[in-house]
Design a protein around this motif. Sequence first.
Motif, PDB file in Angstrom:
ATOM      1  N   ASP A 387      14.256 -21.777 -14.632  1.00  0.00           N
ATOM      2  CA  ASP A 387      13.915 -20.340 -14.730  1.00  0.00           C
ATOM      3  C   ASP A 387      12.482 -20.092 -14.284  1.00  0.00           C
ATOM      4  O   ASP A 387      12.193 -19.132 -13.576  1.00  0.00           O
ATOM      5  N   SER A 388      11.592 -21.003 -14.695  1.00  0.00           N
ATOM      6  CA  SER A 388      10.163 -20.788 -14.441  1.00  0.00           C
ATOM      7  C   SER A 388       9.811 -20.871 -12.945  1.00  0.00           C
ATOM      8  O   SER A 388       8.764 -20.390 -12.537  1.00  0.00           O
ATOM      9  N   LEU A 389      10.683 -21.491 -12.140  1.00  0.00           N
ATOM     10  CA  LEU A 389      10.370 -21.654 -10.711  1.00  0.00           C
ATOM     11  C   LEU A 389      11.107 -20.650  -9.819  1.00  0.00           C
ATOM     12  O   LEU A 389      10.852 -20.549  -8.613  1.00  0.00           O
ATOM     13  N   LEU A 390      12.011 -19.930 -10.458  1.00  0.00           N
ATOM     14  CA  LEU A 390      12.902 -19.068  -9.681  1.00  0.00           C
ATOM     15  C   LEU A 390      12.136 -18.019  -8.873  1.00  0.00           C
ATOM     16  O   LEU A 390      12.369 -17.852  -7.669  1.00  0.00           O
ATOM     17  N   GLU A 391      11.206 -17.362  -9.557  1.00  0.00           N
ATOM     18  CA  GLU A 391      10.515 -16.269  -8.898  1.00  0.00           C
ATOM     19  C   GLU A 391       9.760 -16.753  -7.650  1.00  0.00           C
ATOM     20  O   GLU A 391       9.820 -16.128  -6.592  1.00  0.00           O
ATOM     21  N   SER A 392       9.096 -17.885  -7.773  1.00  0.00           N
ATOM     22  CA  SER A 392       8.344 -18.316  -6.592  1.00  0.00           C
ATOM     23  C   SER A 392       9.281 -18.814  -5.496  1.00  0.00           C
ATOM     24  O   SER A 392       9.011 -18.626  -4.308  1.00  0.00           O
ATOM     25  N   LEU A 393      10.422 -19.401  -5.850  1.00  0.00           N
ATOM     26  CA  LEU A 393      11.397 -19.760  -4.800  1.00  0.00           C
ATOM     27  C   LEU A 393      11.808 -18.507  -4.013  1.00  0.00           C
ATOM     28  O   LEU A 393      11.885 -18.519  -2.790  1.00  0.00           O
ATOM     29  N   LEU A 394      12.032 -17.419  -4.753  1.00  0.00           N
ATOM     30  CA  LEU A 394      12.561 -16.223  -4.096  1.00  0.00           C
ATOM     31  C   LEU A 394      11.534 -15.544  -3.182  1.00  0.00           C
ATOM     32  O   LEU A 394      11.902 -14.673  -2.395  1.00  0.00           O
ATOM     33  N   THR A 395      10.282 -15.976  -3.257  1.00  0.00           N
ATOM     34  CA  THR A 395       9.279 -15.408  -2.338  1.00  0.00           C
ATOM     35  C   THR A 395       9.074 -16.301  -1.106  1.00  0.00           C
ATOM     36  O   THR A 395       8.241 -16.006  -0.250  1.00  0.00           O
ATOM     37  N   GLU A 396       9.781 -17.399  -1.008  1.00  0.00           N
ATOM     38  CA  GLU A 396       9.628 -18.304   0.141  1.00  0.00           C
ATOM     39  C   GLU A 396      10.071 -17.586   1.437  1.00  0.00           C
ATOM     40  O   GLU A 396      11.168 -17.010   1.485  1.00  0.00           O
ATOM     41  N   PRO A 397       9.249 -17.652   2.498  1.00  0.00           N
ATOM     42  CA  PRO A 397       9.585 -16.929   3.741  1.00  0.00           C
ATOM     43  C   PRO A 397      10.951 -17.290   4.336  1.00  0.00           C
ATOM     44  O   PRO A 397      11.616 -16.440   4.927  1.00  0.00           O
ATOM     45  N   VAL A 398      11.389 -18.536   4.156  1.00  0.00           N
ATOM     46  CA  VAL A 398      12.660 -18.933   4.790  1.00  0.00           C
ATOM     47  C   VAL A 398      13.849 -18.131   4.248  1.00  0.00           C
ATOM     48  O   VAL A 398      14.890 -18.014   4.886  1.00  0.00           O
ATOM     49  N   LEU A 399      13.657 -17.528   3.064  1.00  0.00           N
ATOM     50  CA  LEU A 399      14.747 -16.714   2.518  1.00  0.00           C
ATOM     51  C   LEU A 399      14.928 -15.385   3.276  1.00  0.00           C
ATOM     52  O   LEU A 399      15.914 -14.686   3.088  1.00  0.00           O
ATOM     53  N   ASN A 400      13.959 -15.072   4.151  1.00  0.00           N
ATOM     54  CA  ASN A 400      14.195 -13.916   5.028  1.00  0.00           C
ATOM     55  C   ASN A 400      15.249 -14.250   6.074  1.00  0.00           C
ATOM     56  O   ASN A 400      16.014 -13.407   6.513  1.00  0.00           O
ATOM     57  N   LYS A 401      15.284 -15.508   6.471  1.00  0.00           N
ATOM     58  CA  LYS A 401      16.297 -15.934   7.448  1.00  0.00           C
ATOM     59  C   LYS A 401      17.613 -16.277   6.749  1.00  0.00           C
ATOM     60  O   LYS A 401      18.698 -15.958   7.237  1.00  0.00           O
ATOM     61  N   PHE A 402      17.487 -16.977   5.621  1.00  0.00           N
ATOM     62  CA  PHE A 402      18.684 -17.401   4.869  1.00  0.00           C
ATOM     63  C   PHE A 402      18.690 -16.642   3.552  1.00  0.00           C
ATOM     64  O   PHE A 402      18.203 -17.128   2.527  1.00  0.00           O
ATOM     65  N   SER A 403      19.267 -15.456   3.615  1.00  0.00           N
ATOM     66  CA  SER A 403      19.112 -14.492   2.526  1.00  0.00           C
ATOM     67  C   SER A 403      19.949 -14.861   1.306  1.00  0.00           C
ATOM     68  O   SER A 403      21.004 -15.491   1.403  1.00  0.00           O
ATOM     69  N   ILE A 404      19.474 -14.405   0.126  1.00  0.00           N
ATOM     70  CA  ILE A 404      20.317 -14.514  -1.076  1.00  0.00           C
ATOM     71  C   ILE A 404      21.049 -13.196  -1.311  1.00  0.00           C
ATOM     72  O   ILE A 404      21.845 -13.088  -2.234  1.00  0.00           O
ATOM     73  N   ASN A 405      20.743 -12.204  -0.481  1.00  0.00           N
ATOM     74  CA  ASN A 405      21.378 -10.902  -0.671  1.00  0.00           C
ATOM     75  C   ASN A 405      21.648 -10.246   0.678  1.00  0.00           C
ATOM     76  O   ASN A 405      21.118  -9.182   0.979  1.00  0.00           O
ATOM     77  N   PRO A 406      22.478 -10.890   1.493  1.00  0.00           N
ATOM     78  CA  PRO A 406      22.713 -10.336   2.830  1.00  0.00           C
ATOM     79  C   PRO A 406      23.552  -9.065   2.755  1.00  0.00           C
ATOM     80  O   PRO A 406      24.190  -8.794   1.730  1.00  0.00           O
ATOM     81  N   THR A 407      23.575  -8.322   3.837  1.00  0.00           N
ATOM     82  CA  THR A 407      24.414  -7.120   3.888  1.00  0.00           C
ATOM     83  C   THR A 407      25.886  -7.522   3.777  1.00  0.00           C
ATOM     84  O   THR A 407      26.259  -8.667   4.045  1.00  0.00           O
ATOM     85  N   LEU A 408      26.714  -6.565   3.387  1.00  0.00           N
ATOM     86  CA  LEU A 408      28.055  -6.916   2.916  1.00  0.00           C
ATOM     87  C   LEU A 408      28.985  -7.536   3.967  1.00  0.00           C
ATOM     88  O   LEU A 408      29.817  -8.374   3.641  1.00  0.00           O
ATOM     89  N   LEU A 409      28.851  -7.126   5.218  1.00  0.00           N
ATOM     90  CA  LEU A 409      29.714  -7.746   6.238  1.00  0.00           C
ATOM     91  C   LEU A 409      29.170  -9.104   6.658  1.00  0.00           C
ATOM     92  O   LEU A 409      29.928 -10.061   6.855  1.00  0.00           O
ATOM     93  N   THR A 410      27.843  -9.171   6.777  1.00  0.00           N
ATOM     94  CA  THR A 410      27.209 -10.428   7.178  1.00  0.00           C
ATOM     95  C   THR A 410      27.504 -11.507   6.133  1.00  0.00           C
ATOM     96  O   THR A 410      27.770 -12.667   6.464  1.00  0.00           O
TER      97      THR A 410
END
Length: 535
Positions: A387-410
């Motif tokens: 839990d304590s590391l989650l927030e900083s993982l979610l700010t990692e730039p690579v998540l812009n390419k590999f999203s955790i919340n992509p648009t619904l068709l993608t």
Amino acid sequence: MTDLATTTTTSLNKFEKFKAQKDGLAVKAEIEKFASVGWEAMDETDRDHRLKWVGVFFRPVTPGKFMMRMRIPNGILSCEQMRVLAEVIQRYGDDGNADLTTRQNIQLRGIRIEDLPEIFKKLRAVDLTSVQSGMDNVRNITGDPVAGLDADELFDTRELVQQIQNMITSQGEGNPEFTNLPRKFNIAITGGRDNSVHAEINDLAFVPAFKEVEGARISEQGAEEEMTFSSPIFGFNVIVGGFFSAKRCEAAVPLNVWVPPEDVVALCRVVLEVFRDHGLRANRQKARLMWLIDEWGLEKFRAEVEKRFGKSLISAAARDEIDWEKRDHVGVYKQKQPGLNYVGLHIPVGRLFAEDMFEIARLAEVYGSGEIRLTVEQNLIIPNIADSLLESLLTEPVLNKFSINPTLLTRSLVSCTGAQFCNFALIETKNRALETVKALEAEVELTRPVRIHWTGCPNSCGQPQVADIGLMGTKVRKNGKTLEGVDIYMGGKVGKEAQLGTCVTKGIPCEDLIPVLQELLISNFGARLREPATV
Ligand code: SRM
Ligand code: SF4
């Protein structure tokens, strides 16, 4: 080893002939020789076919640049293994990339034959194998991608999947007992409630089910103990014969067998033996397991399996435990272990490059336990994030390419390899799939994901029959010209009460596809046209 004299057929197709001349696995001992003579001077049957027994695929579309198909049992690998795979493709620059596959697996591209001895050495050092991953072998064995993490799972599939792979491949070294099947063979085990592996499209699959059973069973210490079970015990209903091919597609049918987990490996073995020794070998288009079941009838097939199994098979449980809609695991989810989470990253059409793989390995190591998991939707999961590391993982730039919340068709887009690398392809798929959803998402709004699967030809590697909308490559005529087009499949249902979709429209030119899909999304999936932007 296969005794071809015991098969029920009299004439053999050309694949059977070359297998009879020299077993595919024999090339394992010749890798150094191939590396020194080079791909152009190699025996063509070795190069184009037998190398697939060690997972190396000649690509007529990119001659000299081979594809390597790994085995990633249950789709689980370590960051160390991911880094080795990244290193393998890194040296090939723009030619090197990797695809996550529809069997929870990884394929590497750009491989040069002269590098094979060193590549195999590197793979072995981190306990990775590509053996028996192509041609007439058992493909990567799929299991629940969140096995051991999911609070609602009924069974953790990891160990069983690994045991089956070990049995079939002799611990990854290659097992001549199972290198001459009549055709490819797919095995899946599901331990969760949502049928995360598409059990129904496998030649052999294990589906969770409770059964009241009386009688003898083997204790953990190996002794046979008499016991009467007063309450239902956990095991699997067995289904057989599911497959897709250009000629025919079938969902698996119940074998009317239930097995406890400790019998799963033995059952896999005997089903494979029956297929190996009796499967049809004359016509390659009729060589998958279902064709044998058709010829024999299910009763005779079951009886032969039982004879080899050496003890009575228990009849299937009345119902299975698949009662959830299928999850896609993209996003952040709590694990059953308090304080830990798994994070599913969306990998657009499964395509990765070396730098992506290094980055994913780093995330898994820094934020998780170093483990990475793959899904049959061509995405990946990083488990064990505190839990304590989650927030900083979610700010990692690579998540812009590999999203955790992509648009619904993608989010739910799946695509096979297509014309870029596959010589069976009738159309280009991966790039077109991405461009098409982008164009659609600009036009329509959705309230739920719609699963669109692209496949470049009727072999159906991209599984259009399991999709909400399946697109199968074809050639079409328009204004006197031959163009790339698709046949459209609909009605695929996954998770509970899974069923295969069917072809609803044939021959839409790809250049005319977007309005057709837009209309389907509006009329069948509740999509709405976006309001025009006001200036
Ligand atoms: Fe597949 C052949 C790619 C999953 C049915 N498949 C091929 C080949 C090897 C053809 C070739 O030599 O070019 C493709 C390699 C192209 C390349 O360079 O990548 C190929 N199949 C794939 C992958 C990579 C698609 C993807 O993008 O994810 C999948 C690799 C899975 C793995 O890791 O092992 C892949 N193929 C499937 C599936 C889906 C599944 O298993 O759930 C199917 C349908 C299910 C089934 O097999 O019943 C599938 N592939 C086929 C077939 C048709 C088999 C048949 O019985 O006729 C072929 C053609 C063949 O085997 O002759 C084929
Ligand atoms: Fe190739 Fe056809 Fe399979 Fe796509 S479906 S990877 S085009 S064989």
